[in-house]
Write a protein that holds these residues in place. Structure first.
Motif, short mmCIF file in Angstrom:
data_model
loop_
_atom_site.label_atom_id
_atom_site.label_comp_id
_atom_site.label_asym_id
_atom_site.label_seq_id
_atom_site.Cartn_x
_atom_site.Cartn_y
_atom_site.Cartn_z
N THR A 88 -14.47 6.16 -33.61
CA THR A 88 -13.20 5.45 -33.43
C THR A 88 -12.07 6.43 -33.20
O THR A 88 -12.08 7.55 -33.75
N THR A 89 -11.06 6.01 -32.44
CA THR A 89 -9.88 6.86 -32.23
C THR A 89 -9.05 7.01 -33.49
O THR A 89 -8.19 7.88 -33.57
N GLY A 90 -9.30 6.14 -34.49
CA GLY A 90 -8.60 6.28 -35.75
C GLY A 90 -9.05 7.49 -36.55
O GLY A 90 -8.44 7.82 -37.57
N TYR A 116 -6.82 20.74 -32.56
CA TYR A 116 -5.50 20.32 -33.04
C TYR A 116 -5.16 18.95 -32.46
O TYR A 116 -4.97 18.81 -31.25
N GLU A 117 -5.11 17.95 -33.33
CA GLU A 117 -4.77 16.59 -32.91
C GLU A 117 -3.63 16.08 -33.80
O GLU A 117 -3.87 15.43 -34.83
N PRO A 118 -2.40 16.41 -33.46
CA PRO A 118 -1.27 16.01 -34.31
C PRO A 118 -1.04 14.51 -34.28
O PRO A 118 -1.22 13.85 -33.25
N ILE A 119 -0.65 13.95 -35.42
CA ILE A 119 -0.26 12.54 -35.49
C ILE A 119 1.04 12.46 -36.28
O ILE A 119 1.39 13.36 -37.04
N SER A 120 1.74 11.36 -36.11
CA SER A 120 3.03 11.19 -36.78
C SER A 120 2.85 10.97 -38.28
O SER A 120 1.77 10.61 -38.76
N PHE A 121 3.92 11.19 -39.02
CA PHE A 121 3.89 10.96 -40.47
C PHE A 121 3.56 9.49 -40.76
O PHE A 121 2.80 9.19 -41.68
N ALA A 122 4.13 8.59 -39.96
CA ALA A 122 3.87 7.16 -40.17
C ALA A 122 2.39 6.84 -39.98
O ALA A 122 1.79 6.07 -40.74
N GLN A 123 1.79 7.45 -38.96
CA GLN A 123 0.36 7.19 -38.72
C GLN A 123 -0.48 7.79 -39.85
O GLN A 123 -1.47 7.19 -40.27
N ARG A 166 -2.60 8.65 -26.97
CA ARG A 166 -1.64 7.69 -27.50
C ARG A 166 -2.00 7.41 -28.96
O ARG A 166 -3.09 7.74 -29.42
N SER A 167 -1.09 6.80 -29.68
CA SER A 167 -1.33 6.53 -31.10
C SER A 167 -2.35 5.41 -31.26
O SER A 167 -2.18 4.31 -30.71
N ALA A 168 -3.40 5.67 -32.02
CA ALA A 168 -4.42 4.65 -32.27
C ALA A 168 -3.87 3.51 -33.12
O ALA A 168 -4.41 2.40 -33.12
N LYS A 190 -20.83 19.02 -20.66
CA LYS A 190 -19.38 19.02 -20.71
C LYS A 190 -18.85 18.58 -22.08
O LYS A 190 -17.85 19.12 -22.58
N TRP A 191 -19.53 17.61 -22.71
CA TRP A 191 -18.97 16.98 -23.91
C TRP A 191 -19.74 17.25 -25.20
O TRP A 191 -19.29 16.84 -26.27
N LYS A 192 -20.86 17.93 -25.16
CA LYS A 192 -21.64 18.12 -26.38
C LYS A 192 -20.84 18.87 -27.45
O LYS A 192 -20.05 19.76 -27.15
N GLY A 193 -21.02 18.45 -28.69
CA GLY A 193 -20.29 19.05 -29.79
C GLY A 193 -18.84 18.64 -29.87
O GLY A 193 -18.06 19.23 -30.61
N GLN A 194 -18.45 17.61 -29.11
CA GLN A 194 -17.05 17.16 -29.07
C GLN A 194 -16.96 15.68 -29.43
O GLN A 194 -17.96 15.00 -29.65
N MET A 195 -15.74 15.18 -29.48
CA MET A 195 -15.47 13.79 -29.84
C MET A 195 -14.58 13.14 -28.78
O MET A 195 -13.41 12.84 -29.01
N PRO A 196 -15.12 12.93 -27.57
CA PRO A 196 -14.30 12.40 -26.47
C PRO A 196 -13.78 11.00 -26.75
O PRO A 196 -14.42 10.19 -27.42
N VAL A 197 -12.60 10.75 -26.20
CA VAL A 197 -11.92 9.45 -26.34
C VAL A 197 -12.04 8.71 -25.01
O VAL A 197 -11.85 9.31 -23.94
N ILE A 198 -12.32 7.42 -25.06
CA ILE A 198 -12.49 6.63 -23.84
C ILE A 198 -11.49 5.48 -23.81
O ILE A 198 -11.31 4.76 -24.79
N TYR A 199 -10.80 5.35 -22.67
CA TYR A 199 -9.90 4.24 -22.40
C TYR A 199 -10.30 3.61 -21.06
O TYR A 199 -10.61 4.33 -20.11
N SER A 200 -10.23 2.29 -20.97
CA SER A 200 -10.35 1.67 -19.66
C SER A 200 -9.12 2.02 -18.84
O SER A 200 -7.99 2.00 -19.36
N LYS A 201 -9.31 2.37 -17.58
CA LYS A 201 -8.20 2.85 -16.77
C LYS A 201 -7.11 1.82 -16.60
O LYS A 201 -5.92 2.13 -16.58
N SER A 202 -7.49 0.56 -16.48
CA SER A 202 -6.51 -0.50 -16.28
C SER A 202 -5.67 -0.75 -17.51
O SER A 202 -4.66 -1.46 -17.47
N ASN A 203 -6.08 -0.16 -18.66
CA ASN A 203 -5.34 -0.38 -19.90
C ASN A 203 -4.65 0.89 -20.39
O ASN A 203 -4.29 0.98 -21.56
N LEU A 204 -4.44 1.84 -19.49
CA LEU A 204 -3.81 3.10 -19.91
C LEU A 204 -2.28 2.99 -19.92
O LEU A 204 -1.62 3.83 -20.51
N GLN A 205 -1.72 2.01 -19.23
CA GLN A 205 -0.27 1.94 -19.15
C GLN A 205 0.31 1.50 -20.49
O GLN A 205 -0.30 0.79 -21.24
#
Length: 243
Positions: A120-122, A129-136, A198-200, A228-243
């Motif tokens: 999950t993106t949460g 380094y994946e900074p998030i806001s204090f509120a998040q 973007r913020s999860a 390309k992605w082994k050992g990583q935690m890639p994030v996936i978004y549908s392109k039509s929902n990136l806006q």
């Protein structure tokens, strides 16, 4: 290629199975209630249905199931009911990940086995380094206190990151992090990022379950994509929902 899928009866796991079968792979699934599976699965010669509760399998049974698998994929999750969220097993995803990896390692195969975890993106990737806001941070802290499934997802990814690591002799892994999941009938364009864009919590994107299944199947079957992605935690978004 032979692939074991756990969580195959779920909304996303079923899409992964369909994508793997479409690509002409042999697929094994472990399910408690095979009567709920699509009728087409039961007549597909490339699909083996194992009726069992995953965590009730013995270590010997689990080793036997994974010994001929080139890849293992987990789409396990907790049902969104009171019992599913707060009942046992609270560490379903983590315990399944650990036991499956132990089974793979105990077989000591000459070639590495791919392990793909739906996460999950949460959950942050603490290797980068994946900074998030204090509120998040505050909201995530509350989720850890109030929602055991969130902690389970975090610990499952942490097991792969810290216990399997980057140089395991028997297992290579990817933890796929979809944002808010939606249902769509067809695969559409999607984007993959190393970290959330973007913020999860406060500005979540969306991705269809079929797109997640397509990406996970592509990771398993496409060696260049895997490299390309082994050992990583890639994030996936549908392109039509990136806006």
């Amino acid at each position: 290629m032979t692939v074991l899928v756990v969580g195959a009866s779920g909304a996303t796991g079923s899409k992964l199975v369909e994508q793997l079968l479409f690509k002409k792979n042999k697929v094994k699934v472990i399910v408690r209630s095979p009567e709920k599976l699509p009728a087409s699965w039961k007549t597909n010669d490339n699909l083996q249905i194992i009726t069992a509760s995953l965590l009730d399998l013995s270590d010997t049974e689990m080793r036997e199931i994974v010994k001929d698998c080139n890849a293992v994929a987990s789409c396990l999750g907790h049902n969104l009911t009171w019992k599913g969220v707060y009942g046992q097993p609270r560490k379903l995803v983590t315990d399944a990940t650990r036991r499956l990896c132990n089974a793979i390692k105990s077989n000591k195969l000459q070639s590495t086995t791919k392990f793909v975890l739906m996460n999950t993106t949460g959950n942050r990737n603490r290797d980068v380094y994946e900074p998030i806001s204090f509120a998040q941070k505050c909201v995530i802290g509350l989720l850890r206190l109030l929602l055991p499934p969130h902690v389970d997802n975090e610990k499952a990814a942490e097991y792969l990151r810290t216990q399997i690591g980057q140089n395991n002799s028997f297992i290579e892994w990817v933890a796929v992090r979809p944002d808010s999941l939606i249902d769509e009938e067809e695969v559409s364009n999607y984007e993959i990022y190393a970290s959330p864009t973007r913020s999860a919590i406060f500005n979540a994107g969306k991705v269809s379950r079929i797109n997640v299944g397509h990406f996970m199947a592509s990771l398993i079957t496409d060696d260049d994509l895997w490299t390309k992605w082994k050992g990583q935690m890639p994030v996936i978004y549908s392109k039509s929902n990136l806006q």
